[in-house]
Design an enzyme around this catalytic site. Structure first.
Site, PDB file in Angstrom:
ATOM      1  N   PHE A  62       0.804  -1.223   0.000  1.00 24.33           N
ATOM      2  CA  PHE A  62       0.000   0.000   0.000  1.00 24.33           C
ATOM      3  C   PHE A  62       0.834   1.269   0.000  1.00 24.33           C
ATOM      4  O   PHE A  62       0.291   2.352   0.027  1.00 24.33           O
ATOM      5  CB  PHE A  62      -0.926   0.033   1.225  1.00 24.33           C
ATOM      6  N   TRP A  65       8.074   4.221  -0.398  1.00 26.38           N
ATOM      7  CA  TRP A  65       9.057   4.986   0.381  1.00 26.38           C
ATOM      8  C   TRP A  65      10.450   4.523   0.046  1.00 26.38           C
ATOM      9  O   TRP A  65      10.664   3.442  -0.517  1.00 26.38           O
ATOM     10  CB  TRP A  65       8.766   4.960   1.893  1.00 26.38           C
ATOM     11  N   HIS A  73      26.451  18.423   3.626  1.00 28.67           N
ATOM     12  CA  HIS A  73      26.671  19.578   2.748  1.00 28.67           C
ATOM     13  C   HIS A  73      26.448  19.169   1.299  1.00 28.67           C
ATOM     14  O   HIS A  73      27.346  19.215   0.463  1.00 28.67           O
ATOM     15  CB  HIS A  73      28.064  20.159   2.994  1.00 28.67           C
ATOM     16  N   HIS A  77      22.119  23.587   0.626  1.00 28.93           N
ATOM     17  CA  HIS A  77      22.304  23.197   2.030  1.00 28.93           C
ATOM     18  C   HIS A  77      22.663  24.373   2.921  1.00 28.93           C
ATOM     19  O   HIS A  77      23.049  25.431   2.458  1.00 28.93           O
ATOM     20  CB  HIS A  77      23.340  22.081   2.151  1.00 28.93           C
ATOM     21  N   ASP A  79      24.852  25.858   6.142  1.00 21.27           N
ATOM     22  CA  ASP A  79      26.093  25.744   6.921  1.00 21.27           C
ATOM     23  C   ASP A  79      25.851  26.381   8.290  1.00 21.27           C
ATOM     24  O   ASP A  79      25.572  27.585   8.377  1.00 21.27           O
ATOM     25  CB  ASP A  79      27.237  26.533   6.264  1.00 21.27           C
ATOM     26  N   HIS A  83      30.246  24.374  11.693  1.00 25.38           N
ATOM     27  CA  HIS A  83      30.899  23.769  10.529  1.00 25.38           C
ATOM     28  C   HIS A  83      32.387  24.113  10.480  1.00 25.38           C
ATOM     29  O   HIS A  83      33.192  23.320  10.018  1.00 25.38           O
ATOM     30  CB  HIS A  83      30.188  24.266   9.264  1.00 25.38           C
ATOM     31  N   HIS A 212      33.839  31.030   5.005  1.00 27.38           N
ATOM     32  CA  HIS A 212      33.642  30.088   6.112  1.00 27.38           C
ATOM     33  C   HIS A 212      34.366  30.576   7.365  1.00 27.38           C
ATOM     34  O   HIS A 212      33.798  30.621   8.467  1.00 27.38           O
ATOM     35  CB  HIS A 212      34.178  28.698   5.743  1.00 27.38           C
TER      36      HIS A 212
HETATM   37 MN    MN Z   1      28.599  23.654   3.276  1.00 27.91          MN
END
Ligand code: MN
Length: 263
Positions: A62, A65, A73, A77, A79, A83, A212
């Protein structure tokens, strides 16, 4: 006031005077992921993969999935400050502990499409930001600063990553520009159309990976691999990006949407 604002928002969504823009790329096995130089022995991020559990068949008559796996990442996405080593000592700096008000904010778009057309290694400068502010006003506190390059329109993953002998060649930031945003403007963070928030040649910048290093050092967040920034106004949209609540996660794939006035 707040109830009126929510009522006005609901009315604008229902009447079609506000549009919902999807700033997210599709996750599949060919979604480009950042691969850092192997000669440094640096670790590898899993690309996205998906495995069928059942699809209305003998494994599950039924239901449909899948299982999936990928690095935190991967694709469009988020951060989190944890990170980067410069952000490791902040409080509430991981995907599960970041205050949820960091997931919603006004967006401003810095459009460097022209500069990047003639220079894949273009670094957005402090002068660029100062000229932008002279025209559009000061970047507001609590904003997401989106760096439009149209890089997301590259036709293939190879062109998108643009890897050459000496590493990637994709646009990024001059360290002075990110330092200004992190220290002089109380933004939530920055978002880019490239595979990461820094330039392809960022390992050789001073400091290495300045976006970063400086952003996460200042407890700011990042968004990478965004698309459809050309559908946003320069100012006047609201961005929503809530990462998966991974315990002590450094980031996660995220569905990023923006609310913007219809043209
Ligand atoms: Mn990243």
């Amino acid at each position: 006031m707040s109830k009126l604002a929510i009522d006005a928002l609901s009315e604008a969504l229902l009447s079609g005077s506000l549009k919902v823009v999807d700033l997210t790329v599709t996750l599949d096995a060919v979604t480009p992921t950042l691969q850092l130089p192997e000669e440094f022995g640096w670790g590898k991020s899993w690309p996205f993969s998906k495995e069928l559990i059942s699809r209305y068949d003998e494994k599950g008559p039924f239901w449909y999935w899948n299982n999936f796996k990928c690095g935190e990442h991967t694709g469009t996405h988020f951060d989190a400050p944890i990170h980067w080593v410069t952000g490791k000592d902040h409080e509430d700096h991981a995907t599960d502990t970041l205050p949820p008000d960091r997931f919603v904010g006004p967006a401003v778009v810095l459009d460097a499409t022209e500069q990047v057309k003639s220079n894949s290694d273009y670094l957005l400068s402090l002068d660029f930001i100062r000229s932008w502010e002279a025209e559009h006003g000061e970047i507001p506190a609590g904003a997401w600063v989106l760096y439009r390059t149209d890089w997301s329109k590259k036709a293939t993953p190879e062109e998108y990553l643009n890897m050459q002998e000496d590493g990637g060649h994709t646009p990024g930031w001059d360290p002075e520009a990110v330092a200004f945003l992190a220290e002089e403007r109380d933004i939530i963070g920055v978002g880019t159309e490239t595979v990461g928030t820094d330039a392809g040649q960022a390992p050789a910048q001073e400091p290495s990976f300045p976006c970063h290093n400086i952003m996460h050092g200042a407890n700011k967040c990042g968004l990478a691999s965004l698309c459809n920034l050309d559908q946003l106004p320069t100012v006047g949209s609201v961005l929503i990006a809530a990462p998966l609540k991974i315990k002590e996660g450094s980031g996660s794939p995220v569905r990023v949407i923006a609310l913007a006035p219809c043209d």
